[in-house]
Design a protein around this motif. Structure first.
Motif, short mmCIF file in Angstrom:
data_model
loop_
_atom_site.label_atom_id
_atom_site.label_comp_id
_atom_site.label_asym_id
_atom_site.label_seq_id
_atom_site.Cartn_x
_atom_site.Cartn_y
_atom_site.Cartn_z
N LYS B 127 0.86 -1.18 0.00
CA LYS B 127 0.00 0.00 0.00
C LYS B 127 0.90 1.23 0.00
CE LYS B 127 -4.04 -0.48 2.16
NZ LYS B 127 -5.01 -0.60 3.25
N TYR B 128 1.47 1.49 1.16
CA TYR B 128 2.41 2.59 1.28
C TYR B 128 1.83 3.90 0.74
CZ TYR B 128 7.12 4.18 2.23
OH TYR B 128 8.19 4.81 2.79
N HIS B 129 0.64 4.21 1.22
CA HIS B 129 0.01 5.46 0.81
C HIS B 129 -0.60 6.19 2.01
CE1 HIS B 129 -3.66 2.67 -0.03
NE2 HIS B 129 -3.62 3.01 1.21
N ALA B 130 -1.07 7.40 1.77
CA ALA B 130 -1.70 8.17 2.84
C ALA B 130 -2.95 7.43 3.33
CB ALA B 130 -2.07 9.56 2.35
N MET B 131 -3.23 7.56 4.61
CA MET B 131 -4.30 6.77 5.22
C MET B 131 -5.63 6.95 4.50
SD MET B 131 -7.04 6.15 7.19
CE MET B 131 -7.52 7.69 7.97
N TYR B 132 -5.97 8.18 4.10
CA TYR B 132 -7.32 8.38 3.53
C TYR B 132 -7.53 7.55 2.27
CZ TYR B 132 -5.73 11.64 -0.17
OH TYR B 132 -5.14 12.20 -1.26
N LEU B 133 -6.45 7.12 1.66
CA LEU B 133 -6.58 6.27 0.48
C LEU B 133 -6.82 4.80 0.85
CD1 LEU B 133 -3.77 7.92 -1.65
CD2 LEU B 133 -6.25 8.17 -1.95
N SER B 134 -6.71 4.49 2.16
CA SER B 134 -7.00 3.12 2.60
C SER B 134 -8.49 2.86 2.64
CB SER B 134 -6.47 2.89 4.03
OG SER B 134 -5.08 2.92 4.05
N ILE B 135 -9.27 3.93 2.71
CA ILE B 135 -10.72 3.76 2.87
C ILE B 135 -11.39 4.17 1.57
CG2 ILE B 135 -11.18 3.72 5.34
CD1 ILE B 135 -10.92 6.71 5.47
N GLN B 136 -11.34 3.27 0.61
CA GLN B 136 -11.86 3.57 -0.72
C GLN B 136 -12.89 2.56 -1.19
OE1 GLN B 136 -10.89 6.29 -2.91
NE2 GLN B 136 -10.13 7.10 -0.98
N HIS B 400 -6.30 26.30 2.84
CA HIS B 400 -6.82 24.97 2.52
C HIS B 400 -5.83 23.90 2.99
CE1 HIS B 400 -9.52 27.27 -0.01
NE2 HIS B 400 -10.20 26.17 -0.32
N TYR B 401 -6.38 22.77 3.44
CA TYR B 401 -5.55 21.61 3.76
C TYR B 401 -5.17 20.92 2.45
CZ TYR B 401 -6.57 21.13 8.83
OH TYR B 401 -6.64 21.28 10.19
N MET B 402 -3.89 20.79 2.16
CA MET B 402 -3.46 20.06 0.97
C MET B 402 -3.30 18.58 1.34
SD MET B 402 -3.62 22.58 -0.96
CE MET B 402 -3.19 21.73 -2.49
N PRO B 403 -3.86 17.68 0.53
CA PRO B 403 -3.85 16.25 0.89
C PRO B 403 -2.45 15.75 1.23
CG PRO B 403 -5.28 16.60 -0.99
CD PRO B 403 -4.59 17.92 -0.72
N PRO B 404 -2.34 15.02 2.32
CA PRO B 404 -1.03 14.47 2.73
C PRO B 404 -0.54 13.46 1.70
CG PRO B 404 -2.81 13.57 4.08
CD PRO B 404 -3.41 14.64 3.24
N LYS B 405 0.77 13.46 1.49
CA LYS B 405 1.33 12.56 0.47
C LYS B 405 2.14 11.43 1.07
CE LYS B 405 1.00 15.80 -3.30
NZ LYS B 405 1.56 17.01 -3.88
N ASP B 406 2.67 11.66 2.26
CA ASP B 406 3.48 10.60 2.87
C ASP B 406 2.58 9.44 3.29
OD1 ASP B 406 5.78 12.06 2.57
OD2 ASP B 406 5.62 13.01 4.55
N PRO B 407 3.13 8.23 3.32
CA PRO B 407 2.32 7.10 3.73
C PRO B 407 1.92 7.18 5.20
CG PRO B 407 4.60 6.44 3.42
CD PRO B 407 4.48 7.84 2.90
N GLY B 408 0.74 6.64 5.49
CA GLY B 408 0.31 6.56 6.89
C GLY B 408 -0.72 7.61 7.27
N TYR B 409 -0.90 7.74 8.58
CA TYR B 409 -1.97 8.56 9.14
C TYR B 409 -1.42 9.87 9.71
CZ TYR B 409 -6.71 8.88 11.30
OH TYR B 409 -7.99 9.25 11.67
N SER B 410 -0.19 10.19 9.34
CA SER B 410 0.40 11.53 9.59
C SER B 410 0.62 11.89 11.05
CB SER B 410 -0.43 12.63 8.94
OG SER B 410 -0.71 12.35 7.60
#
Lengths: 430, 430
Positions: B127-136, B400-410
């Motif tokens: 996965k290795y992506h930002a958390m919000y992409l885990s819930i799709q 504006h909040y710019m979407p996080p790019k690092d993997p995980g829940y920040s």
């Protein structure tokens, strides 16, 4: 002035071994307590506790220690002369209130500490009487209550008015209680984990001892519930009172359909049909079950006066089950008793566990003598376990709580019991 | 498989020294966290936290340790393949649920642990992506939610239906977010403890940085509130948005009269006018303030989905303020986002503190992309403190909040920050 000493201890009884206390949501409770002892310079001690189910009691201890800084160093006089302020101090600390506010672990810890203060106050020089006799003067009573967030249904003036009016006949009711005691019901006959043979034997024994009100645990399996409830109704006969208790097992629609199936055994109430937080859900269940003559009871996990206020406003319960350790001690229970009176909903306290009977008998005696003056549809839960660990255990005569006579709030435990059942930190880590 | 390692640490920042975060009920918060690190045999780590105000954080640590037994030894796959079951395991332990259930310290601890699981899951191999992409994936999303106690307003089928319908246009919304970011408002300009000079300077700076939405703390003194709100309204002009926040300071009637006096500054909402538990109180306030064009916002201390359900049922709020650490992590927030959608009430998350902005940005991005598809009346709180302690701090561009790019829940903190601000047990005893 308080000193530290051993402020709080983790005491656990292995009740799960024999399925005592088992219900649909709590299948293996080990009745436990965070047990507080307040030492004073005068040598007088105050004993208090909050009830838990075993695991996690150490978290409550940690919370009691966090609150200790607000207690130690204060004199009893300082506390009780502004008891409302002291209650607010414990419940509204600018940093710690985030952990509640007035709910969960931090509120259970508050209850343990304040229960010990009330115990100490009743034992203090010049009084030396049972705790329920400490709450007699209307003005003093309202001065212990934090009315924050409940003034839309009960103001200080209204509370005072209720208490002043109830002064009439107080002496007679006190004498009546000393003579007859307060009516009780038993939950000891029908825990969920008991066999049919055990149920029958326990019912039979209880009937012989004069019990006429019985509570049965339900909610795990409908067919099993029907069988068990029929069995008990048959044992106790049509004139005895039967209550059923689901311990939060259902969602709203399921509660209504399940309890409807049990209507044939004519239960007086269904207790905790769903989440203890679901005021509107309880209101929907109450409305649906009213035509069947079944009321809704809840409160043992109702976490504060703001929740009870809404349960009353929404007609979401027909029996108020106060708890001596879930709410912020006597102070908050006084508020709930007065609100219940205003809404004319009977109070039937939750008890059992360890020490809950000992504590709550004081509150329900107070309710009858000084607030409600009414016994209709009222009774106090009784469970016959673990009383042997207290220095002044409850006295039950002919299914009634006889008023406690020893000074204090009746939750001092035998030192030997505490030593034998104390959970040591090293055991927790193992 | 998890190992123990240093599971949880007590990290406190001395924010009270400069009155950052001060409001009418929390006059001296030291923004703190119970910071959880889940080690795995693969070397991968998951970072989670729950936010606190300083004192008492050690109680949450104690609760995390009590929950640890339910986590350690399980594989990530085991957990996420039955995430609903794992959520239920943590929240419904037969002994520990007595300490909540699903509220207060034990629920804050659950949030910290589960936040770390979600972080770990997003970072996990493949996965290795930002958390919000885990819930799709709609089916996977509903499989994380415990629908117990909310099926009377939202069933699993309804939830799935909402999510499937929202698949349309998802890609465009995701691209839009990556380009424009999610709208934010600032609370940093007007803490209660700030001087007028500070307010003016901060407003002026914020306007220059593109902020158009501002929140002001109120509730300590009415005349002072009027003066401060007028001052800020004058600074930001009539077209900017102003919100006011009383942090639970009032009873119901007082809330209505106080806020009516502040109507002249045209606030969009009054936040936390009274007890966070008072659903019916909030409903009464909502009804009274509607003719003035002022909505009610609450949620940062709304302790679980059952409470949010009722706030929605009772029309007791017009803005849902979810919190990433008060509710049971992503799992429970998903339930609330879906209920809010069903009732068509906008979600405007609570943030600030330490790490709350980092965490909640994921939830609100998910809400827009996968649930609501709507930005009207929606914005996410922002407070510009303590971000420098995180390895992947939030990125704000043009308010504006710019979407996080690092993997995980920040919410991984810099090791140096944790070491510097960790509260040691010995300090607590001193």
């Amino acid at each position: 002035v308080y000193r530290g000493g051993r402020l709080v201890r983790d005491v656990r009884f292995p009740t799960s071994l024999e399925q005592h206390g088992s219900d649909a949501m709590h299948t293996d409770p080990d009745y436990s307590a965070a047990y507080v002892v307040l030492d004073t310079d005068s040598g007088l001690k105050g004993f208090g506790l909050t009830f838990t189910l075993g695991k996690g009691t150490e978290i409550v201890l940690c919370a009691v220690k966090a609150l200790a800084g607000l207690v130690i160093g204060k004199s009893l006089q300082e506390i009780v002369s502004n008891f409302r302020g002291f209650y607010r101090l414990l419940t509204s600390d600018g940093q710690m209130r985030w952990l509640g506010p007035e709910k969960g672990v931090i509120h259970l810890a508050t209850a343990a500490v304040l229960n010990a203060v009330w115990d100490l106050w009743a034992r203090a020089e010049g009084k030396y009487h049972a705790m329920y006799l400490s709450i007699q003067d209307p003005k003093q009573i309202v001065s212990c209550i934090d009315f924050r967030y409940i003034t839309d249904v009960l103001t200080e003036e209204e509370a005072l008015d209720i208490l002043v009016k109830a002064q009439e006949g107080k002496k007679q009711r006190e004498d009546q209680m000393l003579k007859e005691g307060y009516p009780a019901y038993t939950t000891s006959c029908a825990w969920l984990g008991y066999s049919d043979q055990q149920l029958k034997q326990l019912c039979s024994d209880a009937l012989k001892s004069g019990w006429t009100r019985f509570k049965v645990k339900v909610g795990a399996d409908l067919e099993d519930d029907i069988r068990r409830c029929r069995l008990i109704r048959k044992m106790i006969g049509p004139s005895s009172t039967l209550m059923i208790d689901a311990n939060q097992r259902w969602d709203v629609a399921e509660a209504i359909s399940w309890v409807s199936r049990l209507a044939e055994v004519k239960p007086l109430w269904i207790e905790e049909p769903t989440s203890p937080d679901d005021i509107l859900g309880h209101a929907a269940i109450s409305k649906a079950l009213a035509p069947l003559g079944i009321g809704v009871a809840t409160g043992e996990q109702c976490h504060n006066r703001v929740m009870f206020k809404q349960f009353l406003q929404a007609s979401a319960l027909q029996f108020v089950q106060i708890d001596s350790c879930r709410l912020g001690s006597v102070n908050e229970n006084l508020a709930v008793l007065l609100m219940a009176y205003k809404f004319q909903v009977p109070v039937c306290p939750h008890a059992g566990g360890v020490g809950l009977c000992e504590l709550v008998q004081h509150l329900i005696l107070f309710d009858y003598i000084c607030v409600s003056a009414d016994l209709r549809n009222r009774m106090c839960e009784y469970v016959d376990h673990l009383h042997e660990h207290f220095t002044s255990p409850v006295v039950i005569q002919d299914a009634h709580y006889m008023p406690p006579k020893d000074p204090g709030y009746s939750c001092e435990m035998l030192e030997e019991s505490v030593n034998r059942h104390e959970q040591k930190k090293t055991e927790l880590l193992a």
